[in-house]
Design a protein around this motif. Structure first.
Motif, PDB file in Angstrom:
ATOM      1  N   ASN A   1     -23.721 -83.877 -35.572  1.00 12.13           N
ATOM      2  CA  ASN A   1     -24.083 -85.424 -35.702  1.00 12.13           C
ATOM      3  C   ASN A   1     -24.486 -86.186 -34.340  1.00 12.13           C
ATOM      4  N   ILE A   2     -25.588 -86.533 -33.911  1.00 16.22           N
ATOM      5  CA  ILE A   2     -26.133 -86.853 -32.627  1.00 16.22           C
ATOM      6  C   ILE A   2     -26.676 -88.314 -32.677  1.00 16.22           C
ATOM      7  N   SER A   3     -25.951 -89.421 -32.328  1.00 18.77           N
ATOM      8  CA  SER A   3     -26.441 -90.565 -32.225  1.00 18.77           C
ATOM      9  C   SER A   3     -26.958 -91.080 -30.801  1.00 18.77           C
ATOM     10  N   LEU A   4     -28.481 -91.689 -30.823  1.00 18.29           N
ATOM     11  CA  LEU A   4     -29.288 -92.334 -29.723  1.00 18.29           C
ATOM     12  C   LEU A   4     -28.937 -93.880 -29.589  1.00 18.29           C
TER      13      LEU A   4
ATOM     14  N   GLN B   1     -19.324 -87.894 -34.187  1.00 13.85           N
ATOM     15  CA  GLN B   1     -20.649 -87.852 -33.647  1.00 13.85           C
ATOM     16  C   GLN B   1     -20.446 -87.745 -32.220  1.00 13.85           C
ATOM     17  N   PHE B   2     -21.798 -87.528 -31.852  1.00 15.07           N
ATOM     18  CA  PHE B   2     -22.237 -87.165 -30.277  1.00 15.07           C
ATOM     19  C   PHE B   2     -23.083 -88.336 -29.764  1.00 15.07           C
ATOM     20  N   VAL B   3     -22.625 -89.141 -29.007  1.00 16.00           N
ATOM     21  CA  VAL B   3     -23.330 -90.138 -28.638  1.00 16.00           C
ATOM     22  C   VAL B   3     -23.913 -89.978 -27.172  1.00 16.00           C
ATOM     23  N   VAL B   4     -25.291 -90.072 -27.359  1.00 14.14           N
ATOM     24  CA  VAL B   4     -26.061 -89.918 -26.099  1.00 14.14           C
ATOM     25  C   VAL B   4     -26.918 -91.129 -26.084  1.00 14.14           C
TER      26      VAL B   4
ATOM     27  N   THR C   1     -22.441 -89.326 -19.073  1.00 13.70           N
ATOM     28  CA  THR C   1     -21.425 -88.342 -18.666  1.00 13.70           C
ATOM     29  C   THR C   1     -20.316 -89.268 -17.804  1.00 13.70           C
ATOM     30  N   PHE C   2     -18.974 -88.703 -17.498  1.00 14.55           N
ATOM     31  CA  PHE C   2     -18.110 -89.337 -16.961  1.00 14.55           C
ATOM     32  C   PHE C   2     -18.255 -88.974 -15.265  1.00 14.55           C
ATOM     33  N   THR C   3     -18.763 -87.730 -15.182  1.00  8.66           N
ATOM     34  CA  THR C   3     -19.119 -87.013 -13.542  1.00  8.66           C
ATOM     35  C   THR C   3     -20.035 -87.944 -12.992  1.00  8.66           C
TER      36      THR C   3
ATOM     37  N   GLU D   1     -17.328 -81.596 -20.053  1.00  3.53           N
ATOM     38  CA  GLU D   1     -18.201 -80.296 -20.161  1.00  3.53           C
ATOM     39  C   GLU D   1     -19.195 -80.246 -21.117  1.00  3.53           C
ATOM     40  N   LEU D   2     -18.975 -80.860 -22.553  1.00  2.00           N
ATOM     41  CA  LEU D   2     -19.931 -80.665 -23.444  1.00  2.00           C
ATOM     42  C   LEU D   2     -21.123 -81.564 -23.084  1.00  2.00           C
ATOM     43  N   GLN D   3     -20.694 -82.782 -22.262  1.00  2.00           N
ATOM     44  CA  GLN D   3     -21.850 -83.823 -21.970  1.00  2.00           C
ATOM     45  C   GLN D   3     -22.685 -83.409 -20.790  1.00  2.00           C
ATOM     46  N   GLU D   4     -22.038 -82.766 -19.874  1.00  2.00           N
ATOM     47  CA  GLU D   4     -22.639 -82.034 -18.834  1.00  2.00           C
ATOM     48  C   GLU D   4     -23.637 -80.998 -19.344  1.00  2.00           C
ATOM     49  N   PHE D   5     -23.191 -80.151 -20.284  1.00  2.00           N
ATOM     50  CA  PHE D   5     -24.019 -78.894 -20.713  1.00  2.00           C
ATOM     51  C   PHE D   5     -25.182 -79.603 -21.499  1.00  2.00           C
TER      52      PHE D   5
END
Length: 478
Positions: free
Chosen positions: A198-201, A215-218, A225-227, A270-274
């Protein structure tokens, strides 16, 4: 109301993301759900929700066009009524056999309904009429007598948004959305151990939060990303702050709670960066020109199209996407403001569907609209007020387009379809029926359907060989 303010309202409808809430939102904990024993699919399917925050006046979006019913509509809506001469004709292929028109600001949806590029075999859009939150079917007499259970806090923005997203209108002791519960059932069975299903924009959405999944928020520019890997300036304050955060989580901690927190935070980063790497590496130049550059809703959909094209790279055989467009609470300025907003939405939806067709992904995506509630048929003088039943759009290759489904209500004030307060239509189709049909296509087993939709047995036999509404094409659902 100007476009900038409406965009602010739309974005404000989503939760603000501080560092802690981002962490909680982004962590894909990969806990085991209630997955039934089933073979992992080899195909890919995406379910996309466009939530229209504020309550879209959908009875000026979809309008009866035959002389008798339009006369009733015009009398009820008074100065808000759209004339038959400005409506864009919808040419039904079956459905309820009646004549309808769509708002003049929607030439793209008219084409998607009648046939993309003039091809009747490419009817990509349909409407579900008079759909809304219900615990079980209810008549006007039962509503007035309060002899049947009714959704909690009808006509309240926050409550009805929650109920469209949870499909539990009587309220619940734990907050989980129906897409989130679908992920509880499916994610560990159908998807690789990577990005959340589940990805939210559009920030945090209850719709996508499960009991054992999240969910995964983008953003429409990629991941949060935190980095700061998307920030070029080495001395940018956010990059320096994120570097410090990275250093902190890579420390060795004696406390088990601190260790766990650091590990999960690192996994999330790492998931966010991927995700960001995959997103930035995808070349969408073949479809980018379809999306109007000055239309921020269209840019959400452009990003969504990229995420759908990346499903295989992200290990997602099943995926949900959440987008939002706020500012539809038109107690005033209805005619002018809705026309402008429908123009933006029409361009965004049309560009998205054209992009999917161009990428040959049209048969693996269903898009639907949701909103807080419908609006009163009667004007308050300048606009309309909070109501109940509404019209929703379903769109995509799996949809048997070019039809109006459900039962379009009698628009006469005080009719049996009206609660008796200014034309609040009583839904004749439950949101459960709409959601159950899409979930059958999505792959939720019948044995798990009552976990995902706790009230579904009041509207539909999940073991039936037929569909609750019938807007999907034969062969597209199991």
């Amino acid at each position: 109301m100007n476009a900038t303010r409406r965009r602010f309202i739309g974005q404000s409808a989503c939760s603000a993301l501080g560092s802690v809430s981002v962490l909680n939102t982004l962590l894909n904990l990969k806990l085991a759900g209630n997955a039934a024993a089933q073979a992992a699919p080899t195909d890919h399917r995406t379910l996309l929700c466009l939530f229209l925050h504020g309550g879209n006046d959908s009875y000026n979006w979809l309008v009866p066009r035959d002389s008798a019913r339009h006369a009733v509509y015009a009398e009820t809506r008074d100065h808000l009524a759209l004339g038959t001469g400005v409506l864009r004709p919808l040419n039904q292929d079956g459905g309820d056999g009646q004549l309808y028109g769509i708002h003049p600001s929607c030439p793209g949806l008219q084409e998607l309904f009648n046939g993309l590029g003039g091809d009747s075999a490419k009817r990509r859009a349909a409407f579900i009429s008079n759909v809304g939150t219900l615990i079980q079917p209810v008549t006007k007499a039962q509503y007035l007598a309060e002899s049947m259970p009714l959704p909690r806090a009808l006509y309240s923005h926050s409550d009805q948004i929650d109920q469209w997203q949870t499909s539990v209108p009587q309220g619940m002791t734990q907050l989980a959305g129906w897409a989130g519960r679908a992920a509880d059932v499916l994610n560990n069975v159908v998807n690789a151990d990577s990005i959340s299903m589940n990805i939210s924009l559009a920030g945090n959405s209850l719709w996508q939060v499960g009991n054992s999944t999240t969910q995964f928020v983008v953003t429409d520019s990629g991941a949060l990303t935190f980095t700061g890997s998307d920030i070029g300036d080495e001395l940018h304050p956010m990059r320096l702050k994120n570097a410090a955060h990275r250093s902190m989580i890579e420390q060795n901690y004696a406390n088990l709670m601190q260790q766990s927190y650091a590990r999960l935070t690192k996994n999330s980063i790492e998931l966010q960066e991927f995700f960001l790497q995959q997103f930035n590496s995808y070349d969408d130049s073949a479809i980018s020109s379809l999306f109007p550059s000055g239309n921020w809703v269209a840019q959400q959909f452009r990003a969504a199209a990229k995420m759908i094209a990346l499903r295989d790279s992200l290990g997602l055989h099943r995926q949900t996407l959440y987008l939002s467009f706020g500012g539809w609470d038109h107690h005033g300025e209805l005619l002018e403001t809705q026309a402008e907003m429908l123009t933006m939405m029409d361009a965004a939806l049309t560009a998205f569907q054209r992009a999917l067709d161009q990428l040959n992904l049209q048969d693996s995506v269903i898009t639907y609209t949701a909103s807080d509630f419908g609006r009163t048929l009667r004007s308050n003088g300048r606009g309309t007020d909070h109501a109940w039943g509404a019209n929703a759009l379903v769109m995509g290759g799996p949809v048997r387009g070019g039809r109006i489904y459900g039962t379009f209500p009698d628009l006469t004030l005080e009719s049996n379809d009206d609660t008796g307060y200014g034309g609040r239509t009583i839904p004749t189709t439950s949101v459960d029926s709409l959601f159950a049909e899409m979930l059958r296509w999505f792959g939720v087993p019948a044995a798990d359907m009552d976990y995902v939709l706790p009230n579904i047995a009041n509207f539909y036999n999940v073991n039936s060989s037929s569909l609750p509404i019938g807007f999907l094409k034969n062969g597209t659902w199991s």
